[in-house]
Design a protein around this motif. Structure first.
Motif, short mmCIF file in Angstrom:
data_model
loop_
_atom_site.label_atom_id
_atom_site.label_comp_id
_atom_site.label_asym_id
_atom_site.label_seq_id
_atom_site.Cartn_x
_atom_site.Cartn_y
_atom_site.Cartn_z
N SER A 1 2.25 -51.82 -19.49
CA SER A 1 3.59 -52.19 -19.92
C SER A 1 4.64 -51.12 -19.57
CB SER A 1 3.61 -52.45 -21.43
OG SER A 1 3.28 -51.28 -22.14
N ASN A 2 4.20 -50.04 -18.93
CA ASN A 2 5.11 -48.95 -18.59
C ASN A 2 5.09 -48.73 -17.07
OD1 ASN A 2 6.19 -46.38 -18.06
ND2 ASN A 2 5.63 -45.63 -20.08
N PRO A 3 6.12 -49.15 -16.35
CA PRO A 3 6.10 -49.04 -14.88
C PRO A 3 5.94 -47.61 -14.37
CG PRO A 3 8.01 -50.30 -15.63
CD PRO A 3 7.33 -49.77 -16.84
N TYR A 4 6.55 -46.65 -15.04
CA TYR A 4 6.42 -45.25 -14.62
C TYR A 4 4.98 -44.78 -14.75
CZ TYR A 4 6.86 -40.17 -14.66
OH TYR A 4 6.71 -38.84 -14.40
N LEU A 5 4.36 -45.06 -15.86
CA LEU A 5 2.97 -44.65 -16.09
C LEU A 5 2.03 -45.37 -15.12
CD1 LEU A 5 0.93 -43.05 -17.66
CD2 LEU A 5 1.04 -44.76 -19.48
N LEU A 6 2.27 -46.64 -14.89
CA LEU A 6 1.46 -47.40 -13.94
C LEU A 6 1.57 -46.80 -12.54
CD1 LEU A 6 -0.44 -49.79 -13.72
CD2 LEU A 6 1.54 -51.24 -13.30
N ALA A 7 2.78 -46.39 -12.15
CA ALA A 7 2.96 -45.75 -10.84
C ALA A 7 2.19 -44.43 -10.77
CB ALA A 7 4.44 -45.51 -10.58
N LEU A 8 2.20 -43.64 -11.83
CA LEU A 8 1.43 -42.39 -11.85
C LEU A 8 -0.06 -42.65 -11.66
CD1 LEU A 8 3.06 -40.35 -14.77
CD2 LEU A 8 3.26 -39.93 -12.32
N ILE A 9 -0.57 -43.68 -12.31
CA ILE A 9 -1.99 -44.02 -12.20
C ILE A 9 -2.32 -44.49 -10.79
CG2 ILE A 9 -3.76 -45.64 -12.99
CD1 ILE A 9 -2.40 -45.45 -15.78
N ILE A 10 -1.46 -45.32 -10.22
CA ILE A 10 -1.70 -45.82 -8.85
C ILE A 10 -1.71 -44.66 -7.86
CG2 ILE A 10 -0.65 -47.17 -6.98
CD1 ILE A 10 0.22 -49.18 -9.20
N ILE A 11 -0.77 -43.74 -8.00
CA ILE A 11 -0.71 -42.58 -7.10
C ILE A 11 -1.97 -41.73 -7.26
CG2 ILE A 11 0.49 -40.39 -6.68
CD1 ILE A 11 3.10 -41.97 -7.39
N SER A 12 -2.42 -41.52 -8.48
CA SER A 12 -3.61 -40.72 -8.73
C SER A 12 -4.86 -41.37 -8.13
CB SER A 12 -3.78 -40.53 -10.24
OG SER A 12 -4.88 -39.73 -10.54
N VAL A 13 -4.99 -42.68 -8.30
CA VAL A 13 -6.14 -43.39 -7.71
C VAL A 13 -6.04 -43.38 -6.19
CG1 VAL A 13 -7.26 -45.64 -7.49
CG2 VAL A 13 -6.61 -44.79 -9.76
N PHE A 14 -4.86 -43.57 -5.65
CA PHE A 14 -4.66 -43.52 -4.19
C PHE A 14 -5.11 -42.17 -3.64
CE2 PHE A 14 -1.95 -42.23 -0.63
CZ PHE A 14 -2.25 -43.22 0.30
N ASN A 15 -4.73 -41.09 -4.32
CA ASN A 15 -5.13 -39.75 -3.87
C ASN A 15 -6.63 -39.56 -3.94
OD1 ASN A 15 -2.53 -38.90 -3.25
ND2 ASN A 15 -2.16 -38.15 -5.31
N THR A 16 -7.30 -40.24 -4.83
CA THR A 16 -8.75 -40.16 -4.94
C THR A 16 -9.44 -40.93 -3.83
OG1 THR A 16 -8.60 -39.94 -7.34
CG2 THR A 16 -10.71 -40.66 -6.46
N VAL A 17 -8.88 -42.06 -3.46
CA VAL A 17 -9.51 -42.95 -2.49
C VAL A 17 -9.34 -42.47 -1.05
CG1 VAL A 17 -9.41 -45.28 -1.51
CG2 VAL A 17 -9.41 -44.96 -3.99
N THR A 18 -8.20 -41.90 -0.72
CA THR A 18 -7.95 -41.49 0.66
C THR A 18 -8.75 -40.23 1.01
OG1 THR A 18 -6.00 -40.25 -0.01
CG2 THR A 18 -5.66 -42.51 0.76
N ASP A 19 -9.09 -40.11 2.25
CA ASP A 19 -9.85 -38.96 2.75
C ASP A 19 -8.93 -38.12 3.64
OD1 ASP A 19 -11.58 -37.13 3.88
OD2 ASP A 19 -12.94 -38.62 4.74
N PRO A 20 -8.54 -36.94 3.17
CA PRO A 20 -7.61 -36.13 3.95
C PRO A 20 -8.21 -35.52 5.22
CG PRO A 20 -8.33 -34.92 2.02
CD PRO A 20 -8.91 -36.30 1.91
N THR A 21 -9.51 -35.65 5.40
CA THR A 21 -10.13 -35.09 6.60
C THR A 21 -10.12 -36.06 7.77
OG1 THR A 21 -12.37 -35.82 6.01
CG2 THR A 21 -11.65 -33.66 5.18
#
Length: 99
Positions: free
Chosen positions: A55-75
């Protein structure tokens, strides 16, 4: 159409990846509401936090960014897995790697 090519089947066979995803989703949520993991003593408390996140767009965006950073491989160049990683049937065991 852009398709993010990730070997999900192999990633979910790795318990470290599962823990990273859970922590990537919960940590920003707990930090935002000022709680710690020790405060999650009931499933109801956890559920209420999840509802609050949706119900909080800002918090949802933080979670999406955090999960995105976990899924991507910087190598790897780009956002998906390497062509080699896409062919894996299970997580690679580097202990058998000879230099």
């Amino acid at each position: 159409m852009f398709i993010l090519k990730i070997n999900w089947k192999v990633r979910f066979k790795n318990p470290i990846f599962i823990a990273q995803i859970i922590l990537a989703a919960l940590t920003p949520l707990l930090a935002y509401v000022g709680l710690s993991f020790a405060d999650l003593t009931t499933w109801r408390t956890l559920w209420d936090l999840v509802v609050q996140a949706y119900s909080n767009p800002y918090l949802l965006a933080l979670i999406i960014i955090s999960v995105f950073n976990t899924v991507t491989d910087p190598t790897v160049k780009g956002l998906g897995d390497s062509k080699l990683a896409l062919r894996y049937d299970r997580p690679r065991d580097d202990s058998k790697f000879v230099e």
